[in-house]
Structures are given as structure tokens and as C-alpha cells.
Motif scaffolding. Structure first.
Motif, mmCIF file in Angstrom:
data_model
loop_
_atom_site.group_PDB
_atom_site.id
_atom_site.type_symbol
_atom_site.label_atom_id
_atom_site.label_comp_id
_atom_site.label_asym_id
_atom_site.label_seq_id
_atom_site.Cartn_x
_atom_site.Cartn_y
_atom_site.Cartn_z
ATOM 1 N N ASP A 12 0.822 -1.220 0.000
ATOM 2 C CA ASP A 12 0.000 0.000 0.000
ATOM 3 C C ASP A 12 0.854 1.268 0.000
ATOM 4 N N LEU A 13 2.096 1.150 0.432
ATOM 5 C CA LEU A 13 3.003 2.292 0.463
ATOM 6 C C LEU A 13 3.161 2.911 -0.921
ATOM 7 N N ARG B 122 -0.508 9.645 0.560
ATOM 8 C CA ARG B 122 0.177 10.111 1.770
ATOM 9 C C ARG B 122 1.613 9.620 1.857
ATOM 10 N N SER B 123 1.950 8.553 1.145
ATOM 11 C CA SER B 123 3.289 7.983 1.286
ATOM 12 C C SER B 123 4.135 8.107 0.021
ATOM 13 N N VAL B 124 3.796 9.014 -0.860
ATOM 14 C CA VAL B 124 4.543 9.190 -2.109
ATOM 15 C C VAL B 124 6.012 9.496 -1.828
ATOM 16 N N ALA B 125 6.280 10.403 -0.915
ATOM 17 C CA ALA B 125 7.653 10.796 -0.620
ATOM 18 C C ALA B 125 8.467 9.607 -0.100
ATOM 19 N N GLY C 1 0.386 4.548 -9.089
ATOM 20 C CA GLY C 1 1.367 4.221 -8.068
ATOM 21 C C GLY C 1 2.769 4.708 -8.382
ATOM 22 N N ILE C 2 3.642 4.491 -7.411
ATOM 23 C CA ILE C 2 5.057 4.808 -7.547
ATOM 24 C C ILE C 2 5.774 3.504 -7.851
ATOM 25 N N ILE C 3 6.400 3.448 -9.015
ATOM 26 C CA ILE C 3 7.169 2.264 -9.397
ATOM 27 C C ILE C 3 8.478 2.765 -9.988
ATOM 28 N N ARG D 229 11.618 7.843 -1.949
ATOM 29 C CA ARG D 229 12.899 7.779 -1.243
ATOM 30 C C ARG D 229 13.466 6.365 -1.289
ATOM 31 N N ILE D 230 12.625 5.380 -1.030
ATOM 32 C CA ILE D 230 13.080 3.987 -1.044
ATOM 33 C C ILE D 230 13.574 3.608 -2.437
ATOM 34 N N CYS D 231 12.811 3.957 -3.447
ATOM 35 C CA CYS D 231 13.191 3.608 -4.819
ATOM 36 C C CYS D 231 14.463 4.324 -5.260
ATOM 37 N N LEU D 232 14.490 5.622 -5.054
ATOM 38 C CA LEU D 232 15.582 6.427 -5.596
ATOM 39 C C LEU D 232 16.871 6.341 -4.781
ATOM 40 N N ASP D 233 16.750 6.213 -3.468
ATOM 41 C CA ASP D 233 17.943 6.239 -2.620
ATOM 42 C C ASP D 233 18.462 4.857 -2.233
ATOM 43 N N GLU D 234 17.577 3.889 -2.101
ATOM 44 C CA GLU D 234 17.983 2.610 -1.535
ATOM 45 C C GLU D 234 18.006 1.447 -2.520
ATOM 46 N N CYS D 235 17.273 1.522 -3.599
ATOM 47 C CA CYS D 235 17.073 0.343 -4.447
ATOM 48 C C CYS D 235 18.232 0.121 -5.429
#
Length: 142
Positions: A17-18, A23-26, A60-62, A30-36
Motif C-alpha cells: 500500500d506504500l 500520503r506515502s509518495v515521498a 502508483g510509484i514504481i 525515497r526507497i526507490c531512488l535512494d535505496e534500491c
């Protein structure tokens, strides 16, 4: 398609759901761009999966991108396809629709050509049939 890269994705243990909550776009970005470590593979996979999806249906954010951003990337990539490849004949075993059909009319339009009179007539007839029946199907026996 090889999908072993998914085992290394930063999102694999996160709540799904994230990625689809406003509400959780940021946090999702962050997870995709900084950590993946497999963001590039993820982007290629989602663009392939969404290749036949309408731009307004991408959600969604993918791969760190919103649906609109992924649609823009896909559109830019389509522009980069050489004209020769876009206008190439269909694959083996499939001949192009002959002029005088709605498919040929659509082919002319896709290529940026002015449709011939026979294709214009076929398109107009199909549209009239649709207005009269509410369907694009040709009645049996016609």
C-alpha cells in the motif's frame, strides 16, 4: 523474462500500500531512488508491462516514478524509434490491411499520411455503423 532481480529490490519487504497511497509518495520515492539497487531493471520491467496501458491508467510509484512520469518516459522512448522501424512491414505471416478498410485508415494516420479515399470511405462507413448500432461489430451475414 528473467525476474531474479526482484529478490534484490529494496521494496520487497515493504507494505504494498506504500506505493499506491498519496500520503506515502515521498517515502516510496525515497526507497526507490535512494535505496534500491535494481531500479533500472524495475523501470524496464514496468515499462514493458505497461506498454499497452493507457497513460491515465498508470498508477502508483514504481521505480521511483509516478504513472504520469512513466508515461512521459515511454512517450520519449517511442519518439526515439527510427522512422524506418516504425514504418516497417508487420512481422512474418501477417500482411498489412489492404486499403479500403478501417485498419488501413488507422495505419495511414499512425504514419502521418493522408488516408486515401477508399480508406476514408471505410472509416466513415464504420463510424456510421457504430452510430447506428452502438457496436463496432459487423452484423452476421453482412
Amino acid at each position: 523474462m528473467e525476474r531474479e532481480w526482484e529478490l534484490q529490490a529494496a521494496c520487497r519487504h515493504e507494505d504494498p500500500d506504500l506505493w499506491f497511497s498519496k500520503r506515502s509518495v515521498a517515502e516510496a520515492k525515497r526507497i526507490c531512488l535512494d535505496e534500491c539497487p535494481v531500479r533500472a531493471e524495475c523501470l524496464e520491467a514496468v515499462l514493458a508491462r505497461e506498454s499497452q496501458t493507457a497513460d491515465t491508467m498508470r498508477d502508483g510509484i514504481i521505480a521511483g516514478l509516478t504513472g504520469a512520469q512513466r508515461a512521459a518516459v515511454a512517450a520519449e522512448r517511442r519518439k526515439q524509434v527510427p522512422v524506418e522501424k516504425r514504418n516497417a512491414p508487420p512481422g512474418p505471416g501477417r500482411a498489412p490491411a489492404p486499403c479500403g478498410t478501417k485498419s488501413a485508415y488507422n495505419r495511414h494516420r499512425r504514419r502521418g499520411e493522408t488516408p486515401c479515399q477508399a480508406c476514408n470511405d471505410a472509416n466513415n462507413a464504420a463510424y456510421a455503423r457504430y452510430r447506428a448500432t452502438g457496436s463496432t461489430k459487423v452484423a452476421a451475414g453482412r
